[in-house]
Design an enzyme around this catalytic site. Sequence first.
Site, mmCIF file in Angstrom:
data_model
loop_
_atom_site.group_PDB
_atom_site.id
_atom_site.type_symbol
_atom_site.label_atom_id
_atom_site.label_comp_id
_atom_site.label_asym_id
_atom_site.label_seq_id
_atom_site.Cartn_x
_atom_site.Cartn_y
_atom_site.Cartn_z
ATOM 1 N N TRP A 131 48.687 19.843 47.902
ATOM 2 C CA TRP A 131 49.283 20.890 48.732
ATOM 3 C C TRP A 131 50.087 21.897 47.914
ATOM 4 C CZ3 TRP A 131 54.311 20.492 47.481
ATOM 5 C CH2 TRP A 131 54.798 19.232 47.119
ATOM 6 N N ASN A 132 50.503 21.534 46.700
ATOM 7 C CA ASN A 132 51.539 22.322 46.042
ATOM 8 C C ASN A 132 51.048 23.648 45.479
ATOM 9 O OD1 ASN A 132 50.102 20.652 44.107
ATOM 10 N ND2 ASN A 132 51.586 21.362 42.598
ATOM 11 N N LYS A 153 38.018 17.924 49.565
ATOM 12 C CA LYS A 153 39.016 17.287 50.424
ATOM 13 C C LYS A 153 40.324 18.033 50.241
ATOM 14 C CE LYS A 153 41.818 13.214 51.290
ATOM 15 N NZ LYS A 153 43.029 14.076 51.357
ATOM 16 N N ASP A 171 44.263 18.707 51.046
ATOM 17 C CA ASP A 171 45.462 18.073 51.571
ATOM 18 C C ASP A 171 45.839 18.733 52.887
ATOM 19 O OD1 ASP A 171 48.619 17.941 51.795
ATOM 20 O OD2 ASP A 171 48.003 16.296 50.489
ATOM 21 N N GLY A 218 46.481 15.466 41.073
ATOM 22 C CA GLY A 218 47.460 14.669 41.801
ATOM 23 C C GLY A 218 48.153 13.690 40.879
ATOM 24 N N SER A 219 48.593 12.576 41.434
ATOM 25 C CA SER A 219 49.388 11.617 40.681
ATOM 26 C C SER A 219 48.531 10.851 39.679
ATOM 27 C CB SER A 219 50.069 10.636 41.635
ATOM 28 O OG SER A 219 49.111 9.743 42.190
ATOM 29 N N GLU A 225 43.525 16.165 36.567
ATOM 30 C CA GLU A 225 44.814 16.711 36.149
ATOM 31 C C GLU A 225 45.895 15.949 36.894
ATOM 32 O OE1 GLU A 225 47.638 20.152 37.084
ATOM 33 O OE2 GLU A 225 45.872 21.096 36.187
ATOM 34 N N CYS A 262 52.748 20.921 39.083
ATOM 35 C CA CYS A 262 52.401 19.956 38.040
ATOM 36 C C CYS A 262 52.933 20.399 36.689
ATOM 37 C CB CYS A 262 50.887 19.759 37.993
ATOM 38 S SG CYS A 262 49.953 21.295 37.836
ATOM 39 N N GLU A 321 58.339 11.312 36.878
ATOM 40 C CA GLU A 321 58.173 12.664 37.410
ATOM 41 C C GLU A 321 58.860 12.780 38.766
ATOM 42 O OE1 GLU A 321 54.558 15.866 38.031
ATOM 43 O OE2 GLU A 321 54.167 13.759 38.489
#
Length: 516
Positions: free
Chosen positions: A156-157, A180, A182, A231-232, A253, A287, A385
Amino acid sequence: MRAPTASPELFASLADDVVASGSETIAMRSPLDGEGIHDLPRSSADDVRDAVARARLAQLAWARAGFAERRRVLLRAHDLLLDRRELLFDLIQLESGKTRGQALEEVFQSASVTRYNALSARRVLRGRRRRSGVPLAMTTRVRYRPKGVVGVITPWNFALSLAAMDVVPALAAGSAVVQKADDQGALTILALRRAFIDAGVPEALWAVVTGTAHEVGETLTDHVDYICFTGSTAVGRRIGEKAGRRLIGASLELGGKNPLIVLDDVDPEQAAADAAYACFSAMGQLCVSIERLYVHRAVAGEFTRALVDRLRSAELGSAHDYTIDFGSLTSAEQLENVEATLDDALAKGATVLVGGRHRPDLGPWFYEPTVLTGVTPEMRVYAVETFGAIVSLYLVDSEEEAVLAANDSEYGLNAAVFTRSARRGRRVADALEAASININEGYRASFGSVDAPMGGLKASGVGRRNGPEGLLRFADAITVSRATRLIQLPRTGREYGAVAEPFVLLARILRALRRR
């Protein structure tokens, strides 16, 4: 204050483009005011499989259309993105809580990525002749075949630009995409997709699905020919393992704990202004956001005072214009994470230099940009993080100490160094363990360089987006070699005996000519 141009009717129209056959929805709220934006349809595993099957058929015609046609369509999409910029600004702000200026960055980045890939795909991916094993006896060419259907999982960021950075090169290479999205950035992505559909991209070629990572994300990874994930690190490891079992490629990433080194020759005021933006653009929810500041003791006093003053005087808010410096955290979960991280640090002895307060007077998830000192290894904020509005500041006595501290992390996504000396900047950059390194900028210099690769080292991921590398990941290299019959290759023992010495002589001649 300018009113947004987006409307409930538009939200409903965009949401209809989600591939979802059931009636299940989820209500989405805006971080700007906590009010509901829309009800987003939920996709199922069957919806994902259907979207992949339709995309696979659409991809055949798209690949045959050729580079010139794909270039024409993508350049038209580039123009539509610019024409629809105000709507895209509104959607980015409504869904993410960013400022207008940060929304502008996303639209500009997405347009740049689109233009670059439209104009570069043919040059990077066209077939070309390669040196053969035995000159005159054979010829060799390499061609590039599109992967087929690419799965893209975006957060989403940075909903708009991260989608563009994965989807557009896949399309330019001749592949199809099932993405896909978010939930919190889905409308922004759907508006991006609609611009491309209106430009001429077939609807089935780029499908958008929503839903849980367990059901939708897992199913997507199980059926596509290549997977992109942002993402994570924890989730990225699972996706990488699944892709590895299927023997498909992946670009991942992942997380970062990005450092910024402030050397002793900087202008403290300028460095503080740049550092404030590097740390708190999108409230640190990027990120590539800076989370660790290593400041040389010789300028630490002036730099710290300037940074504190800058952050205290910054305008926080939700205006849909350019009067605001910093926006909101994006969700209740993000606020909870930031508060838990701060509470842990304070309980273990850290000190707040500036910020550290929830601001519900501005909106439900607003939080003041926060700088901590006295951070130690037992604190969560030291190495984990945060992905939020907290940065730690450390004093160092030398360039070498700063580099060692910056590299003391499991991550290697982004790093920065501030200095007046280009030579010192390059020297420090060469010593930092990160895939993107910025001199006198926090992240925008490398992030905006769409002709250069972007990705992560160590636990920050594998693969690269942007540049030729970002296009090449979406194509398989196919080697086609042909025997010319001008020179007959040996087939029997006697024939090998006759050519053994000439072959050795040929190898020596090629070595003398310095040929590869």
